[in-house]
Scaffold this active site. Structure first.
Site, mmCIF file in Angstrom:
data_model
loop_
_atom_site.group_PDB
_atom_site.id
_atom_site.type_symbol
_atom_site.label_atom_id
_atom_site.label_comp_id
_atom_site.label_asym_id
_atom_site.label_seq_id
_atom_site.Cartn_x
_atom_site.Cartn_y
_atom_site.Cartn_z
ATOM 1 N N SER A 169 -7.081 -4.029 14.690
ATOM 2 C CA SER A 169 -7.913 -3.517 15.780
ATOM 3 C C SER A 169 -7.742 -2.002 15.909
ATOM 4 O O SER A 169 -8.703 -1.296 16.232
ATOM 5 C CB SER A 169 -7.546 -4.198 17.093
ATOM 6 O OG SER A 169 -6.177 -4.007 17.364
ATOM 7 N N SER A 170 -6.561 -1.489 15.628
ATOM 8 C CA SER A 170 -6.372 -0.042 15.791
ATOM 9 C C SER A 170 -7.136 0.743 14.728
ATOM 10 O O SER A 170 -7.773 1.760 15.029
ATOM 11 C CB SER A 170 -4.890 0.327 15.791
ATOM 12 O OG SER A 170 -4.223 -0.305 14.741
ATOM 13 N N TYR A 184 8.327 -2.650 11.110
ATOM 14 C CA TYR A 184 7.469 -2.264 9.989
ATOM 15 C C TYR A 184 8.053 -1.026 9.298
ATOM 16 O O TYR A 184 8.192 -0.982 8.076
ATOM 17 C CB TYR A 184 6.049 -1.984 10.502
ATOM 18 C CG TYR A 184 5.094 -1.521 9.433
ATOM 19 C CD1 TYR A 184 4.285 -2.432 8.760
ATOM 20 C CD2 TYR A 184 4.989 -0.176 9.087
ATOM 21 C CE1 TYR A 184 3.406 -2.005 7.780
ATOM 22 C CE2 TYR A 184 4.120 0.250 8.106
ATOM 23 C CZ TYR A 184 3.326 -0.664 7.452
ATOM 24 O OH TYR A 184 2.467 -0.238 6.482
ATOM 25 N N SER A 205 -11.898 1.459 28.413
ATOM 26 C CA SER A 205 -12.134 0.175 27.757
ATOM 27 C C SER A 205 -11.710 -0.923 28.720
ATOM 28 O O SER A 205 -10.642 -0.813 29.343
ATOM 29 C CB SER A 205 -11.320 0.081 26.464
ATOM 30 O OG SER A 205 -11.638 -1.114 25.794
ATOM 31 N N ASP A 255 0.838 -1.219 0.000
ATOM 32 C CA ASP A 255 0.000 0.000 0.000
ATOM 33 C C ASP A 255 0.868 1.262 0.000
ATOM 34 O O ASP A 255 0.574 2.231 -0.700
ATOM 35 C CB ASP A 255 -1.041 0.003 1.143
ATOM 36 C CG ASP A 255 -0.470 -0.174 2.546
ATOM 37 O OD1 ASP A 255 0.729 -0.508 2.683
ATOM 38 O OD2 ASP A 255 -1.238 0.025 3.516
ATOM 39 N N GLU A 290 -2.875 7.831 12.874
ATOM 40 C CA GLU A 290 -2.004 6.686 13.164
ATOM 41 C C GLU A 290 -0.532 7.043 12.936
ATOM 42 O O GLU A 290 0.327 6.717 13.744
ATOM 43 C CB GLU A 290 -2.427 5.503 12.274
ATOM 44 C CG GLU A 290 -1.645 4.275 12.564
ATOM 45 C CD GLU A 290 -2.438 2.981 12.441
ATOM 46 O OE1 GLU A 290 -3.687 3.018 12.462
ATOM 47 O OE2 GLU A 290 -1.804 1.935 12.330
ATOM 48 N N ASP A 349 -5.690 -0.484 6.002
ATOM 49 C CA ASP A 349 -6.614 -0.898 7.068
ATOM 50 C C ASP A 349 -7.769 0.087 7.226
ATOM 51 O O ASP A 349 -8.934 -0.310 7.376
ATOM 52 C CB ASP A 349 -5.851 -1.005 8.399
ATOM 53 C CG ASP A 349 -4.577 -1.801 8.270
ATOM 54 O OD1 ASP A 349 -4.526 -2.686 7.401
ATOM 55 O OD2 ASP A 349 -3.622 -1.529 9.009
ATOM 56 N N GLY A 405 -2.931 -8.707 14.206
ATOM 57 C CA GLY A 405 -2.739 -8.371 12.788
ATOM 58 C C GLY A 405 -4.049 -8.262 12.042
ATOM 59 O O GLY A 405 -4.091 -8.395 10.818
HETATM 60 C C1 GLA Z 1 -0.291 -3.099 8.267
HETATM 61 C C2 GLA Z 1 -0.415 -1.645 7.834
HETATM 62 C C3 GLA Z 1 -0.956 -1.539 6.409
HETATM 63 C C4 GLA Z 1 -0.204 -2.431 5.457
HETATM 64 C C5 GLA Z 1 -0.047 -3.835 6.026
HETATM 65 C C6 GLA Z 1 0.837 -4.699 5.181
HETATM 66 O O1 GLA Z 1 -1.550 -3.674 8.391
HETATM 67 O O2 GLA Z 1 -1.273 -0.955 8.714
HETATM 68 O O3 GLA Z 1 -0.924 -0.185 6.016
HETATM 69 O O4 GLA Z 1 1.029 -1.880 5.104
HETATM 70 O O5 GLA Z 1 0.488 -3.813 7.339
HETATM 71 O O6 GLA Z 1 0.222 -4.933 3.962
#
Ligand code: GLA
Length: 373
Positions: free
Chosen positions: A121-122, A221, A68, A37, A157, A169, A118
């Site tokens: 959730s955020s 990441y 929460s 992305d 974010e 996401d 993964g």
């Molecule tokens: C996380 C990030 C996304 C994307 C994926 C990998 O979910 O939030 O923006 O980069 O990893 O595809």
């Protein structure tokens, strides 16, 4: 009680008044198109039936109180523009949106989306807050309005929660549609809803949560993202979307990173063609190829994910791969309904044999995006 009712009754218990409303947004799994992305690529996610719900009441002052179950309570003054921890996903959206006349709020969050799995959730939390604020502030919730909310959530974010994520996401959480996958084009920001009803073809998309924590703000990441930027510069293109081969990159690591991105974008194109033709089973080999590429070239998989993927395929899954940012989290398995039990047992047994955490399972049916609940 559904999760919206849980949020509402917790709000009453916590703050002694009714919320103005309850809104929810889904977690997601990406069928294919991982780590592309932020490279101008293509992704093909679906929204999950599991949602995060937010009960909210506006305040006349500048306080933000967020609660929460299982998380530390947060109380802050929104004028400070400073926040630590998970409340950044709430405060950051308010700061990024700057909704007219919205000064403060009391918020209770309740979620069915497992945290750190993964499954975004955020983004579910950010986008639930975003639709709540939009509706209360009179901001439009049509496709364009939702796209503006997605942009604000990504900013929240990136700038406030400190996770340099790429936008996949938030877009699926806001634009998801029941019975459809969403083809997202990060070069021109167009999108296409493609029918995706696995159940109608006797198929299940099984999600395996390996129980291994996954975090996006802890550096790995961001490191991959900067490697992709370096590779982009070396190839002299605007984004890796424009590249057709990584061959000209001398550094072997950066070459492999770019090879993943270029190959993955091509796989998404193929997957979208299969879905347009209603050929869901044909996604299987593409999922396998995606996993190999994420494991060997992009190096974002881990023992728990590889174990789950290998066991699922050996037990008759049509294809399997890790999803999301990686380094832990979840995998998906495409399999015939009749094989689901066998796959689950095989995946659980493989984890036990290696002394890994017991995985949890859920079924992903393509569901709707952020909404009032
Ligand atoms: C996380 C990030 C996304 C994307 C994926 C990998 O979910 O939030 O923006 O980069 O990893 O595809």
């Amino acid at each position: 009680m559904n999760i919206g009712e849980v949020a509402r009754s917790s709000f009453v218990a916590e703050f002694g008044s009714e919320p103005e409303g309850c809104w929810c947004a889904p977690g997601r799994v990406n069928l294919i198109g991982e780590h592309v992305d932020y490279a101008g690529g293509l992704c093909l996610p679906i929204a999950l039936p599991q949602v995060t719900a937010v009960a909210l009441r506006r305040r006349a002052d500048h306080r933000l109180r967020v609660r929460s179950a299982g998380f530390e309570a947060a109380d802050l003054d929104l004028r400070d523009r400073r926040v630590d921890g998970w409340a950044a996903y709430v405060a950051g959206v308010i700061w990024a949106l700057e909704p007219p006349g919205f000064t403060g709020a009391d918020v209770v969050v309740a979620s069915e989306v497992p945290v750190g799995a993964g499954l975004s959730s955020s983004a579910a939390l950010e986008t639930a807050v975003a639709v709540a604020i939009a509706e209360l502030s009179g901001l439009p919730l049509d496709d364009d309005g939702r796209e503006r909310l997605a942009v604000a959530c990504v900013r929240a974010e990136n700038d406030y929660a400190g996770a340099p994520t790429g936008g996949l996401d938030q877009r699926i959480a806001l634009h998801g549609r029941a019975g459809h996958a969403l083809l997202l084009d990060f070069a021109d920001h167009s999108s296409e809803h493609i029918p995706f009803d696995a159940g109608a073809q006797g198929l299940t998309v099984l999600v395996v949560d390996t129980g291994t924590g996954h975090r996006l703000a802890d550096g790995q990441y961001g490191h991959r993202r900067s490697e992709v930027e370096e590779a982009t510069q070396l190839l002299g293109v605007g984004t890796l979307r424009e590249a057709t081969s990584a061959g000209a990159i001398g550094d072997p690591t950066l070459r492999r990173r770019a090879r993943h991105v270029i190959g993955e974008i091509a796989r998404v194109r193929e997957a979208a063609e299969f879905l347009r033709a209603g050929r869901i089973r044909d996604l299987g080999p593409l999922l396998d190829a995606s996993h190999r590429s994420l494991r060997d070239d992009f190096e974002v998989s881990c023992l728990e994910l590889d174990t789950a993927v290998d066991a699922a395929v050996a037990a008759g899954g049509l294809g399997a791969r890790m999803v999301g940012g990686g380094f832990g989290g979840s995998a998906i398995v495409l399999c015939e309904d009749s094989r689901v039990d066998r796959v689950r047992q095989a995946v659980a047994a493989a984890a036990a044999r290696r002394d890994l955490p017991a995985p949890a399972f859920l079924c992903a049916t393509a569901s709707g995006g952020a909404r009032r609940c």
